[in-house]
Design a protein around this motif. Structure first.
Motif, PDB file in Angstrom:
ATOM      1  N   MET A   1      46.769   6.356  28.866  1.00 23.67           N
ATOM      2  CA  MET A   1      46.717   6.818  27.471  1.00 23.67           C
ATOM      3  C   MET A   1      48.323   6.820  26.681  1.00 23.67           C
ATOM      4  SD  MET A   1      44.070  10.006  28.078  1.00 23.67           S
ATOM      5  CE  MET A   1      44.944  10.710  29.506  1.00 23.67           C
ATOM      6  N   TYR A   2      49.222   7.229  27.302  1.00 22.62           N
ATOM      7  CA  TYR A   2      50.377   7.283  26.769  1.00 22.62           C
ATOM      8  C   TYR A   2      50.900   5.774  26.499  1.00 22.62           C
ATOM      9  CZ  TYR A   2      55.478   8.069  26.340  1.00 22.62           C
ATOM     10  OH  TYR A   2      56.818   8.119  25.638  1.00 22.62           O
ATOM     11  N   ARG A   3      50.590   4.935  27.592  1.00 18.02           N
ATOM     12  CA  ARG A   3      51.309   3.492  27.623  1.00 18.02           C
ATOM     13  C   ARG A   3      50.541   2.851  26.324  1.00 18.02           C
ATOM     14  NH1 ARG A   3      50.695   3.720  33.097  1.00 18.02           N
ATOM     15  NH2 ARG A   3      48.364   2.651  33.081  1.00 18.02           N
ATOM     16  N   TYR A   4      49.301   3.086  26.078  1.00 18.51           N
ATOM     17  CA  TYR A   4      48.644   2.300  24.830  1.00 18.51           C
ATOM     18  C   TYR A   4      49.429   2.614  23.418  1.00 18.51           C
ATOM     19  CZ  TYR A   4      45.508   1.377  21.119  1.00 18.51           C
ATOM     20  OH  TYR A   4      44.870   0.961  20.109  1.00 18.51           O
ATOM     21  N   PHE A   5      49.697   3.907  23.426  1.00 23.58           N
ATOM     22  CA  PHE A   5      50.690   4.295  22.117  1.00 23.58           C
ATOM     23  C   PHE A   5      52.076   3.620  22.267  1.00 23.58           C
ATOM     24  CE2 PHE A   5      47.495   7.596  21.980  1.00 23.58           C
ATOM     25  CZ  PHE A   5      47.023   7.293  20.665  1.00 23.58           C
ATOM     26  N   GLN A   6      52.634   3.532  23.302  1.00 26.21           N
ATOM     27  CA  GLN A   6      53.858   2.827  23.402  1.00 26.21           C
ATOM     28  C   GLN A   6      53.811   1.502  23.172  1.00 26.21           C
ATOM     29  OE1 GLN A   6      56.548   4.691  23.653  1.00 26.21           O
ATOM     30  NE2 GLN A   6      55.283   6.371  23.624  1.00 26.21           N
ATOM     31  N   ASP A   7      52.554   0.885  23.472  1.00 23.32           N
ATOM     32  CA  ASP A   7      52.443  -0.513  23.098  1.00 23.32           C
ATOM     33  C   ASP A   7      51.986  -0.892  21.990  1.00 23.32           C
ATOM     34  OD1 ASP A   7      53.107  -1.248  25.763  1.00 23.32           O
ATOM     35  OD2 ASP A   7      50.940  -1.297  26.500  1.00 23.32           O
ATOM     36  N   ASN A   8      51.403   0.356  21.162  1.00 22.59           N
ATOM     37  CA  ASN A   8      50.782   0.018  19.661  1.00 22.59           C
ATOM     38  C   ASN A   8      51.393   1.267  18.925  1.00 22.59           C
ATOM     39  OD1 ASN A   8      48.542  -2.018  19.981  1.00 22.59           O
ATOM     40  ND2 ASN A   8      48.508  -0.639  22.004  1.00 22.59           N
ATOM     41  N   PRO A   9      52.757   1.053  18.441  1.00 22.45           N
ATOM     42  CA  PRO A   9      53.274   2.183  17.889  1.00 22.45           C
ATOM     43  C   PRO A   9      52.674   2.429  16.618  1.00 22.45           C
ATOM     44  CG  PRO A   9      54.603   0.101  17.731  1.00 22.45           C
ATOM     45  CD  PRO A   9      53.515  -0.163  18.842  1.00 22.45           C
ATOM     46  N   SER A  10      52.017   1.543  15.863  1.00 22.67           N
ATOM     47  CA  SER A  10      51.320   1.928  14.579  1.00 22.67           C
ATOM     48  C   SER A  10      50.124   2.790  14.761  1.00 22.67           C
ATOM     49  CB  SER A  10      51.392   0.885  14.017  1.00 22.67           C
ATOM     50  OG  SER A  10      50.208  -0.268  14.339  1.00 22.67           O
ATOM     51  N   GLU A  11      49.636   2.808  16.029  1.00 24.28           N
ATOM     52  CA  GLU A  11      48.329   3.357  16.196  1.00 24.28           C
ATOM     53  C   GLU A  11      48.657   5.121  16.306  1.00 24.28           C
ATOM     54  OE1 GLU A  11      45.504   2.144  16.118  1.00 24.28           O
ATOM     55  OE2 GLU A  11      46.114   0.018  15.975  1.00 24.28           O
ATOM     56  N   THR A  12      47.547   5.715  15.524  1.00 24.27           N
ATOM     57  CA  THR A  12      47.487   7.354  15.570  1.00 24.27           C
ATOM     58  C   THR A  12      46.350   7.960  16.468  1.00 24.27           C
ATOM     59  OG1 THR A  12      46.470   7.277  13.550  1.00 24.27           O
ATOM     60  CG2 THR A  12      48.609   7.279  13.315  1.00 24.27           C
ATOM     61  N   ILE A  13      45.168   7.086  16.757  1.00 27.20           N
ATOM     62  CA  ILE A  13      44.209   7.503  17.443  1.00 27.20           C
ATOM     63  C   ILE A  13      43.724   6.395  18.491  1.00 27.20           C
ATOM     64  CG2 ILE A  13      42.756   7.049  15.740  1.00 27.20           C
ATOM     65  CD1 ILE A  13      40.824   9.479  16.433  1.00 27.20           C
ATOM     66  N   CYS A  14      43.379   6.876  19.613  1.00 22.63           N
ATOM     67  CA  CYS A  14      42.669   5.850  20.447  1.00 22.63           C
ATOM     68  C   CYS A  14      41.373   6.523  21.271  1.00 22.63           C
ATOM     69  CB  CYS A  14      43.596   5.149  21.390  1.00 22.63           C
ATOM     70  SG  CYS A  14      42.982   4.173  22.461  1.00 22.63           S
ATOM     71  N   TRP A  15      40.343   5.696  21.312  1.00 26.33           N
ATOM     72  CA  TRP A  15      39.364   6.164  22.394  1.00 26.33           C
ATOM     73  C   TRP A  15      39.258   5.611  23.351  1.00 26.33           C
ATOM     74  CZ3 TRP A  15      35.767  10.093  20.501  1.00 26.33           C
ATOM     75  CH2 TRP A  15      36.176  10.495  19.358  1.00 26.33           C
ATOM     76  N   PHE A  16      39.166   6.179  24.493  1.00 23.33           N
ATOM     77  CA  PHE A  16      39.250   5.563  26.119  1.00 23.33           C
ATOM     78  C   PHE A  16      37.750   5.479  26.695  1.00 23.33           C
ATOM     79  CE2 PHE A  16      43.357   6.737  24.991  1.00 23.33           C
ATOM     80  CZ  PHE A  16      44.271   5.655  25.308  1.00 23.33           C
ATOM     81  N   PRO A  17      37.469   4.644  27.708  1.00 20.23           N
ATOM     82  CA  PRO A  17      36.010   4.692  28.198  1.00 20.23           C
ATOM     83  C   PRO A  17      36.099   5.981  29.299  1.00 20.23           C
ATOM     84  CG  PRO A  17      37.765   3.119  29.340  1.00 20.23           C
ATOM     85  CD  PRO A  17      38.384   3.572  28.154  1.00 20.23           C
ATOM     86  N   ALA A  18      35.022   5.870  29.496  1.00 19.17           N
ATOM     87  CA  ALA A  18      34.293   7.113  30.294  1.00 19.17           C
ATOM     88  C   ALA A  18      35.191   7.172  31.704  1.00 19.17           C
ATOM     89  CB  ALA A  18      32.826   7.189  30.439  1.00 19.17           C
ATOM     90  N   ARG A  19      35.579   8.359  32.283  1.00 20.75           N
ATOM     91  CA  ARG A  19      36.248   8.336  33.556  1.00 20.75           C
ATOM     92  C   ARG A  19      36.106   9.751  34.090  1.00 20.75           C
ATOM     93  NH1 ARG A  19      42.250   6.949  31.255  1.00 20.75           N
ATOM     94  NH2 ARG A  19      40.714   5.846  30.246  1.00 20.75           N
ATOM     95  N   VAL A  20      36.382  10.060  35.447  1.00 18.66           N
ATOM     96  CA  VAL A  20      36.494  11.301  35.950  1.00 18.66           C
ATOM     97  C   VAL A  20      37.550  12.189  35.120  1.00 18.66           C
ATOM     98  CG1 VAL A  20      36.832  12.922  38.088  1.00 18.66           C
ATOM     99  CG2 VAL A  20      35.291  10.724  38.130  1.00 18.66           C
ATOM    100  N   ASP A  21      37.479  13.279  34.809  1.00 22.53           N
ATOM    101  CA  ASP A  21      38.606  13.946  34.204  1.00 22.53           C
ATOM    102  C   ASP A  21      39.908  13.895  34.871  1.00 22.53           C
ATOM    103  OD1 ASP A  21      40.022  15.704  32.529  1.00 22.53           O
ATOM    104  OD2 ASP A  21      38.809  17.308  32.792  1.00 22.53           O
ATOM    105  N   PRO A  22      40.982  13.253  34.260  1.00 23.38           N
ATOM    106  CA  PRO A  22      42.140  12.992  34.882  1.00 23.38           C
ATOM    107  C   PRO A  22      43.081  13.832  34.784  1.00 23.38           C
ATOM    108  CG  PRO A  22      41.955  11.825  32.815  1.00 23.38           C
ATOM    109  CD  PRO A  22      41.010  12.378  32.816  1.00 23.38           C
ATOM    110  N   VAL A  23      42.654  15.005  33.753  1.00 21.60           N
ATOM    111  CA  VAL A  23      43.652  16.172  33.386  1.00 21.60           C
ATOM    112  C   VAL A  23      43.382  17.365  34.389  1.00 21.60           C
ATOM    113  CG1 VAL A  23      44.635  17.542  31.636  1.00 21.60           C
ATOM    114  CG2 VAL A  23      44.027  15.039  31.368  1.00 21.60           C
TER     115      VAL A  23
END
Length: 606
Positions: free
Chosen positions: A147-169
């Motif tokens: 999730m963090y890497r996505y925003f580092q690779d896309n500095p202009s993005e402000t929101i991102c939807w990720f696929p379903a997964r077991v709660d990583p947090v």
């Protein structure tokens, strides 16, 4: 019987053919009924599935937009913003304790009342926050996550939807759908991780849209969001993502493992989620299979019978028409001796009689027309020859005339110059006069070089310069590459003479004549030489100039203005063509310019 067939009307044959087709249509009614029933069933499903899937789209879009609005409302809350900003600016223990409580209250308020939200966590440069209702996974590091890497690779993005997964947090086996919001507070970046409960999304789809065999959601990269397993992903590869092109949803057929499915597709705004529904085609139209088999048998039999009948009847009707077309094609090639033989007395028979009569009349008319055309051609050629001979004879006569007034004045000049001065100018006059007559005669040739024409007009100007002394000055500016070009003789001297006697002579001051040539290329690619004789004499009035140019365009001689310019114009048109000739330009009291237009590199006619 044969007589009856001969007298059968063409209309009757058409009726027989239509009756045969009508009988065949009765056997095809079953097929049309099945086709209509199948099409109607499928169309109803297409429409209903698109509407139902669009309703799911709207519901889920409203839910996620509601969450997004609440997140933005929290970010825009001045109290929340100020508390977080103070902490990020001064990350000491006092500010941390304060923001910890504010953050927990804000997250609890965000989760409260929305069954789709599983958990919320916030990440800053210094700390991570949640509402302490769940236990965190110790091994989770936000800055090491995708999730963090996505925003580092896309500095202009402000929101991102990720696929379903077991709660990583947080600890647990719940499957969640993470969405991450990135905000700027002061100079620091703050990340909100909202985890949606996949089970609530699946529960909504299952309870509300049970008519579909499969209903699932993937993100814009084809990754699972809800209910999408490996088999569903394979079907998506066959179904493909149709371009909605303004439609709310699209339904089409897809074959997977030999099974026909009806797949419906829509796309949610904002999330990029794609919602798919599947239903096997057999479940809709399976009961119509027996009817289809029976209709296919009837269709095959009726088609074979109808083809035989149509071939026989169509051949009997179109055969004479094909023969008629062949005959007409011959007449197009101007073969007017053909006849169309048809033994029957129906409409085609009457048409054959009319055609044969028409062809005979045309043949007679064409023969008579050809005779008249040949006679007209012969008469026209005779008239052209007579007119050409007449014009050449007139021009020859005009060229043979030497201006007596000029000869008189020249001889007079020789006389008074001999009496008044020495022999030098008399020598110049005699020499120039000799050159003048030598070029004028040119051993009877009509075409001379441009160099000889310039020599001729220069001799004339030398004579006139001696006569008028300082009253006349001239300049000849001709490029070297033009001098060897062939040209009809005696076209410049009459125009120079006209410039002297009607322009320079009437001035009280010194007059100036300039002769120059310009090579132009027309749009058609032809090269044209413009020879200009320009003087600063008295000029020509506007009305008179218009009359002169009109006479030159029409090739009409105006006896009141002399023959010089008209002689030049007519000779140019005769030798070079009607598109060439002489044009006059002038301004009264200021100047006059005569322009001769002739083609480049034209040789004398043999």
């Amino acid at each position: 019987m044969r007589e009856i067939i001969k007298n059968t009307k063409f209309r009757t044959k058409i009726i027989v053919l239509c009756m045969s087709i009508l009988l065949i249509n009765t056997t095809l009614a079953g097929m049309l009924y099945y086709s209509y029933a199948t099409k109607d069933t499928l169309n109803n499903y297409y429409n209903s599935s698109e509407d139902i899937l669009y309703q799911a789209n709207n519901h889920l879009t409203d839910r996620v937009q509601s969450i997004t609005k609440r997140v933005h409302a929290l970010y825009n809350n001045s109290y929340f913003y100020k508390s977080v900003n103070n902490y990020l600016t001064h990350a000491d223990s006092a500010n941390y304790a304060k923001v910890l409580g504010d953050m927990a209250d804000s997250i609890s308020e965000l989760i409260q009342g929305d069954r789709y939200i599983h958990s919320v966590s916030v990440y800053t440069q210094y700390s991570e926050f949640d509402n302490f209702t769940r236990t965190r996974r110790r091994e989770f590091r936000f800055k090491e996550s995708d999730m963090y890497r996505y925003f580092q690779d896309n500095p202009s993005e402000t929101i991102c939807w990720f696929p379903a997964r077991v709660d990583p947090v947080f600890i647990g086996n719940e499957v969640v759908i993470p969405v991450v919001y990135r905000f700027k507070i002061g100079r620091q970046e703050v990340y909100f991780v909202i985890s949606l409960q996949q089970s609530e999304v699946i529960k909504y789809l299952k309870n509300t849209y049970s008519s579909f065999e499969k209903l699932f959601i993937v993100d814009q990269y084809g990754r699972n969001v809800a209910n999408c397993g490996p088999e569903e992903l394979k079907i998506i590869a066959f179904l493909g993502s149709e371009d909605l092109e303004g439609q709310k949803a699209v339904c089409k057929q897809v074959v997977y493992k030999g099974i026909d499915y009806l797949g419906t597709y829509t796309q949610m705004k904002g999330t990029g989620w794609q919602i798919y529904s599947l239903r096997s085609k057999d479940s809709l139209i399976g009961n119509l299979e027996k009817l289809r088999s029976f209709i296919i048998i009837i269709l095959i039999v009726s088609t074979m019978v109808s083809i035989m009948a149509i071939v026989i009847l169509a051949n009997s009707i179109t055969k004479p028409l094909r023969q008629f077309v062949n005959i007409m094609n011959k007449t197009i090639g101007q073969e007017f001796h053909v006849q169309f033989r048809y033994p029957y007395n129906d409409e085609v028979g009457h048409l054959a009689k009319s055609f044969n009569y028409m062809v005979g009349e045309i043949d007679d008319l064409v023969t008579q027309l050809n005779i008249n055309i040949e006679a007209l051609k012969e008469e026209k050629e005779n008239v052209k020859k007579v007119q050409a001979q007449k014009r050449k004879a007139e021009l020859k006569a005009l060229q043979a005339q030497i201006n007596p007034h000029f000869l008189y004045n020249t001889l007079n000049a020789i006389t008074w110059q001999a009496a008044d001065q020495g022999a030098t100018e008399i020598s110049v006059l005699s020499n120039s006069l000799g050159k003048f007559f030598r070029v004028s005669l040119s051993k009877g040739k009509e075409i001379i070089t441009f160099r000889e024409e310039i020599e001729h007009v220069r001799s004339y100007l030398n004579i006139q310069s001696i006569r008028y002394k300082s009253k006349l000055k001239y300049e000849i500016d001709i490029q070297e590459e033009m001098l060897d070009m062939p040209i009809i003789k005696l076209v410049l001297q009459p125009l120079v003479e006209n410039a002297i006697y009607h322009g320079i002579k009437l001035k009280k001051t010194t007059g100036f004549i300039k002769i120059y040539g310009i090579c132009l290329i027309q749009d058609s690619g032809k090269k044209v030489l413009n020879l200009c004789i320009e003087d600063d004499g008295e000029g020509i009035g506007e009305e008179k100039l218009e009359v002169l140019n009109a006479s030159l365009r029409l090739g009409v001689t105006n006896s009141n203005e002399g023959y010089g310019i008209y002689n030049v114009n007519e000779r140019i048109k005769l030798y070079y063509g009607e598109e060439y000739g002489l044009i006059l330009e002038s301004e009264k009291g200021c100047w006059t310019k005569a322009t001769i237009m002739i083609p480049m590199h034209v040789t004398e006619e043999e």
